[in-house]
Design a protein around this motif. Structure first.
Motif, PDB file in Angstrom:
ATOM      1  N   ASP A 457       0.846  -1.190   0.000  1.00 46.01           N
ATOM      2  CA  ASP A 457       0.000   0.000   0.000  1.00 46.01           C
ATOM      3  C   ASP A 457       0.884   1.244   0.000  1.00 46.01           C
ATOM      4  N   GLU A 458       0.717   2.118  -1.012  1.00 40.75           N
ATOM      5  CA  GLU A 458       1.462   3.369  -1.087  1.00 40.75           C
ATOM      6  C   GLU A 458       0.518   4.503  -1.457  1.00 40.75           C
ATOM      7  N   GLY A 459       0.850   5.722  -1.009  1.00 36.65           N
ATOM      8  CA  GLY A 459       0.004   6.854  -1.356  1.00 36.65           C
ATOM      9  C   GLY A 459       0.587   8.166  -0.870  1.00 36.65           C
ATOM     10  N   ARG A 460      -0.196   9.243  -1.094  1.00 34.53           N
ATOM     11  CA  ARG A 460       0.241  10.588  -0.716  1.00 34.53           C
ATOM     12  C   ARG A 460      -0.986  11.457  -0.501  1.00 34.53           C
ATOM     13  N   VAL A 461      -0.756  12.686   0.005  1.00 38.01           N
ATOM     14  CA  VAL A 461      -1.843  13.637   0.235  1.00 38.01           C
ATOM     15  C   VAL A 461      -2.463  14.037  -1.102  1.00 38.01           C
ATOM     16  N   LEU A 462      -3.807  14.075  -1.141  1.00 39.36           N
ATOM     17  CA  LEU A 462      -4.513  14.501  -2.337  1.00 39.36           C
ATOM     18  C   LEU A 462      -4.966  15.962  -2.223  1.00 39.36           C
ATOM     19  N   THR A 463      -5.570  16.314  -1.083  1.00 35.87           N
ATOM     20  CA  THR A 463      -6.022  17.702  -0.854  1.00 35.87           C
ATOM     21  C   THR A 463      -5.732  18.097   0.587  1.00 35.87           C
ATOM     22  N   ARG A 464      -5.646  19.411   0.803  1.00 34.26           N
ATOM     23  CA  ARG A 464      -5.442  19.973   2.144  1.00 34.26           C
ATOM     24  C   ARG A 464      -6.535  21.015   2.413  1.00 34.26           C
ATOM     25  N   GLY A 465      -6.829  21.195   3.691  1.00 27.00           N
ATOM     26  CA  GLY A 465      -7.824  22.181   4.074  1.00 27.00           C
ATOM     27  C   GLY A 465      -7.243  23.583   4.114  1.00 27.00           C
ATOM     28  N   ALA A 466      -8.085  24.547   4.547  1.00 28.10           N
ATOM     29  CA  ALA A 466      -7.655  25.945   4.609  1.00 28.10           C
ATOM     30  C   ALA A 466      -6.516  26.146   5.600  1.00 28.10           C
ATOM     31  N   ASP A 467      -6.455  25.292   6.619  1.00 24.53           N
ATOM     32  CA  ASP A 467      -5.382  25.412   7.615  1.00 24.53           C
ATOM     33  C   ASP A 467      -4.114  24.674   7.196  1.00 24.53           C
ATOM     34  N   GLY A 468      -4.110  24.103   6.010  1.00 26.29           N
ATOM     35  CA  GLY A 468      -2.919  23.402   5.524  1.00 26.29           C
ATOM     36  C   GLY A 468      -2.824  21.957   5.948  1.00 26.29           C
ATOM     37  N   ARG A 469      -3.765  21.503   6.765  1.00 26.10           N
ATOM     38  CA  ARG A 469      -3.730  20.120   7.213  1.00 26.10           C
ATOM     39  C   ARG A 469      -4.377  19.221   6.151  1.00 26.10           C
ATOM     40  N   PRO A 470      -3.852  17.997   5.990  1.00 24.23           N
ATOM     41  CA  PRO A 470      -4.417  17.111   4.966  1.00 24.23           C
ATOM     42  C   PRO A 470      -5.830  16.680   5.323  1.00 24.23           C
ATOM     43  N   ASP A 471      -6.706  16.608   4.323  1.00 32.73           N
ATOM     44  CA  ASP A 471      -8.051  16.105   4.582  1.00 32.73           C
ATOM     45  C   ASP A 471      -8.437  14.963   3.637  1.00 32.73           C
ATOM     46  N   SER A 472      -7.621  14.688   2.616  1.00 30.18           N
ATOM     47  CA  SER A 472      -7.876  13.500   1.792  1.00 30.18           C
ATOM     48  C   SER A 472      -6.554  13.001   1.205  1.00 30.18           C
ATOM     49  N   PHE A 473      -6.529  11.687   0.921  1.00 32.93           N
ATOM     50  CA  PHE A 473      -5.329  11.024   0.422  1.00 32.93           C
ATOM     51  C   PHE A 473      -5.719  10.129  -0.750  1.00 32.93           C
ATOM     52  N   GLN A 474      -4.748   9.879  -1.607  1.00 29.99           N
ATOM     53  CA  GLN A 474      -4.953   8.931  -2.703  1.00 29.99           C
ATOM     54  C   GLN A 474      -3.912   7.823  -2.581  1.00 29.99           C
ATOM     55  N   GLY A 475      -4.350   6.588  -2.737  1.00 25.57           N
ATOM     56  CA  GLY A 475      -3.430   5.469  -2.549  1.00 25.57           C
ATOM     57  C   GLY A 475      -3.579   4.398  -3.610  1.00 25.57           C
ATOM     58  N   LEU A 476      -2.592   3.509  -3.609  1.00 23.86           N
ATOM     59  CA  LEU A 476      -2.568   2.358  -4.518  1.00 23.86           C
ATOM     60  C   LEU A 476      -2.199   1.130  -3.704  1.00 23.86           C
ATOM     61  N   ALA A 477      -3.008   0.092  -3.805  1.00 22.48           N
ATOM     62  CA  ALA A 477      -2.741  -1.171  -3.104  1.00 22.48           C
ATOM     63  C   ALA A 477      -2.551  -2.268  -4.144  1.00 22.48           C
ATOM     64  N   VAL A 478      -1.399  -2.942  -4.069  1.00 20.19           N
ATOM     65  CA  VAL A 478      -1.044  -3.973  -5.041  1.00 20.19           C
ATOM     66  C   VAL A 478      -1.022  -5.332  -4.353  1.00 20.19           C
ATOM     67  N   ASP A 479      -1.628  -6.331  -4.977  1.00 19.59           N
ATOM     68  CA  ASP A 479      -1.641  -7.695  -4.453  1.00 19.59           C
ATOM     69  C   ASP A 479      -0.240  -8.301  -4.596  1.00 19.59           C
ATOM     70  N   ILE A 480       0.426  -8.550  -3.466  1.00 19.72           N
ATOM     71  CA  ILE A 480       1.780  -9.130  -3.478  1.00 19.72           C
ATOM     72  C   ILE A 480       1.795 -10.498  -2.813  1.00 19.72           C
ATOM     73  N   THR A 481       0.642 -11.142  -2.764  1.00 18.14           N
ATOM     74  CA  THR A 481       0.551 -12.436  -2.067  1.00 18.14           C
ATOM     75  C   THR A 481       1.506 -13.465  -2.651  1.00 18.14           C
ATOM     76  N   GLU A 482       1.525 -13.588  -3.992  1.00 13.38           N
ATOM     77  CA  GLU A 482       2.391 -14.576  -4.622  1.00 13.38           C
ATOM     78  C   GLU A 482       3.861 -14.266  -4.367  1.00 13.38           C
ATOM     79  N   ARG A 483       4.213 -12.973  -4.411  1.00 14.88           N
ATOM     80  CA  ARG A 483       5.613 -12.605  -4.152  1.00 14.88           C
ATOM     81  C   ARG A 483       6.020 -12.948  -2.719  1.00 14.88           C
ATOM     82  N   VAL A 484       5.139 -12.673  -1.736  1.00 16.30           N
ATOM     83  CA  VAL A 484       5.446 -12.994  -0.336  1.00 16.30           C
ATOM     84  C   VAL A 484       5.593 -14.498  -0.161  1.00 16.30           C
TER      85      VAL A 484
END
Length: 646
Positions: A457-484
């Motif tokens: 699972d990897e991701g980063r901030v998508l949007t921030r509020g008026a106070d500069g604090r993050p309020d939404s994030f976007q992420g990507l989750a990859v199935d690594i079961t076979e690799r593990v």
């Protein structure tokens, strides 16, 4: 969806691996509007997978290529085999499976003359736990009696209880045979001289007859050549006759048709001028396998049939289909003349290569990897790490939950995290909420069907509020079961081979072939037993590439170096018993064997061998006198420069 792993070049020319996944975004009418994707840096993951494969392969190769039988047996009276290396089948002819399935196979195969004494010694060592070192005979599957030097160590657990015997068996049949022959020669020397003289006279007579016969056959061949030359030279292919009857000189072409000039640009007289000329025109990547098949055909007389490449006189590459069959044998029944034909198949090979490239591109475009994109918002229930407000459809394929289920309630996603990982994931989620930093995690989900799925699972901030604090994030989750699972399997596979290599009562080593650059290490691996036997750690031995010659006992040096030089030149196995000077100045007698490991095309890769300390055994037999100490000049060099010995 498009999902693929491939490599990209950074501005500084560094290579990174990325996992690229994208999905079509559709309008209300279902038609694709655009593609939305994400690329994930998986370079570290790829490096870890490669390192695990190389490590497992290295230790497996160390055990399975050692020119001796490595085994693990139970510490009970039956000596049940728990593990045995593939060399046992080459030595005795019995499959590994039979050794593992039949508990008392070792006792059944003991030679009748050795059984009572060997079993008594076995019982004694089982009681005392003392190291095992004996010589005895086993009966092979074809009825042969094979002599072995068997050395083993009892492995105990942390509380001192015996677990199993781990050891190594060296085939010393040839040495035993040589010793017996030497004893017999002392009693029958005069008779053997007479017999040998008679044999030489007979061999001389046979050689004379063979030379006469060969000359007669050559005369007949020249007569036949004139009759068929016209027919042969009109064929749309190169025909040739290949003579291997002179086994002192190299084989050579007796005849090659004029079409050779059309094929590769060389006239027949150029092609036949030097017996090695055709070898020099072989493509370097094909030379090893072609020469190996040529030698096999010369010995067996079987049909030669291969596709390979020549380097034409103009510099281009020509593919040929070469087929040759045995034409005649000599009076001893050995292959003598071969007749063959070479067809130009360059256009077919080029068409096959183009088709393969097209197929590869198609496969590249159609292969997919599982990945999920999602948006995570803090506006809904921040107490449980926020809520997933949108998720891509792949979530149902990977975890079995529909996108609607996944976004139905704020805490749904956290409830599907594996209980053993939930606290760690929640702590990381809270940290990301507070800092707004990008994240990269690997943890488990419990799928809808109850199975466990590993996700990266990897991701980063998508949007921030008026106070500069993050309020939404976007992420990507990859199935690594076979690799593990693959990594866990590789680790599990590597461990028993590592233990086998590092616990047998002998030094195992891997040595580069002699084509070394200045300063290159000669040995790329030496097992830890070197410190017990010679007093040197593997690191000390590998650090100096010149230790082999300097640590040899002065009285054995010339003989051992000559044997080593012969093996390096011919590729034949190295086999020697010789003395070396240990780090504390003592003299150690080693039985050393090594074989040349080649790649799939027959090219040398490295020497792999084993060195067994037989000092005590030889002293017990009275063969090795108790040393009074090596010459001072022999001790001062190795002790001061820490030179190891093969």
């Amino acid at each position: 969806p498009f999902e693929l792993e491939y490599r990209m070049l950074k501005p500084d020319e560094a290579v990174i691996w990325v996992r690229d996944g994208s999905v079509p975004v559709r309008g209300s009418d279902g038609a694709p509007i655009f593609w939305q994707g994400v690329m994930l840096d998986v370079t570290d993951t790829k490096s870890a997978e490669q390192a695990l494969r190389e490590s497992e392969a290295r230790y497996r190769a160390l055990v399975e290529n050692i020119p001796a039988v490595v085994y693990v047996v139970a510490s009970d009276d039956d000596r049940k085999t728990l593990y045995v290396s593939p060399h046992v089948e080459r030595t005795l002819g019995y499959p590994r499976e039979e050794w593992l399935e039949q508990p008392d196979i070792w006792m059944e195969l003991l030679h009748a003359d050795d059984r009572e004494e060997t079993l008594a010694a076995h019982d004694s060592h089982n009681e005392t736990g003392d190291p095992w070192d004996r010589e005895y005979r086993l009966i092979a599957s074809d009825g042969r009696a094979v002599w072995f030097r068997d050395a083993a160590t009892l492995i105990r657990d942390e509380s001192g209880r015996p677990l199993y015997w781990q050891g190594i068996q060296l085939d010393v049949t040839e040495r035993k045979r040589a010793e017996n022959e030497l004893r017999a020669a002392r009693d029958e020397l005069e008779l053997r001289v007479i017999e040998r003289t008679a044999e030489l006279a007979e061999a001389n007579e046979m050689m004379t007859l063979e030379i006469a016969e060969r000359k007669h056959a050559e005369a007949e061949l020249r007569e036949a050549e004139g009759r068929y030359r016209l027919l042969v030279e009109q064929m749309p292919a190169v025909t040739y006759i290949w003579d291997v009857s002179d086994r002192i000189l190299k084989e050579h072409a007796v005849y090659v048709s004029p079409q050779i000039e059309e094929l590769v640009g060389y006239k027949p007289e150029e092609w036949n001028a030097d017996p090695d000329f055709w070898m020099g025109r072989l493509h370097p990547d094909d030379r090893g396998r072609v020469l190996a098949e040529t030698m096999r055909t010369e010995v067996t007389g079987s049909t030669f049939s291969m596709e390979y490449r020549f380097l034409a006189k103009a510099g281009h590459i020509v593919w040929v289909l070469d087929r040759a069959s045995l034409l005649s044998r000599d009076e001893l029944g050995l292959p003598r003349l071969f007749q063959g034909v070479m067809l130009d198949i360059t256009r077919r090979k080029e068409a096959e290569a183009a088709a393969a490239a097209h197929e590869s591109r198609y496969q590249f475009l159609t292969e997919q990897i599982p990945a999920v994109t999602y948006v995570w918002s803090l506006e809904q229930d921040p107490s449980c790490g926020g809520a997933v407000t949108s998720v891509s459809p792949q979530i149902e394929r990977i975890l079995g939950y529909s996108a609607t289920e996944w976004t139905s309630e704020a805490s749904f996603w956290l409830g599907t995290v594996h209980p053993d990982d939930r606290e760690r994931v929640l702590e990381e989620t809270i940290r990301i909420e507070q800092t707004g930093e990008p994240w990269s995690m690997e943890y488990r989900f419990v799928a809808k069907d109850g199975s466990t799925v590993w996700m990266h699972d990897e991701g980063r901030v998508l949007t921030r509020g008026a106070d500069g604090r993050p309020d939404s994030f976007q992420g990507l989750a990859v199935d690594i079961t076979e690799r593990v699972r693959a990594q866990e399997s590789l680790r599990a596979a590597e461990e028993p081979y590592r233990e086998l290599v590092e616990r047998i009562p002998a030094i195992t080593f891997v040595e580069q072939v002699d084509r070394l650059e200045v300063g290159d290490p000669r040995f790329v691996y030496i097992s830890p037993q070197s410190e017990t036997i010679l007093g040197y750690t593997p690191e000390e031995l590998i650090a100096d590439p010149d230790h082999f010659e300097e640590l040899l006992h002065p009285e054995d040096r010339d003989r051992v170096l000559a044997t080593s030089k012969h093996s390096a030149k011919t590729g034949e196995p190295f086999n020697s018993e010789h003395r070396v000077i240990a780090k504390d100045g003592s003299v150690v007698l080693l039985h050393c064997e090594a074989i040349l490991v080649r790649d799939a095309e027959g090219r040398p890769r490295f020497w792999q061998g084993v060195a067994l300390d037989i000092t005590a055994n030889k002293q017990a037999e009275g063969i090795l006198a108790e040393p009074t100490g090596p010459p001072e000049e022999a001790l001062s060099g190795p002790k001061s420069r820490n030179k190891p010995a093969r």
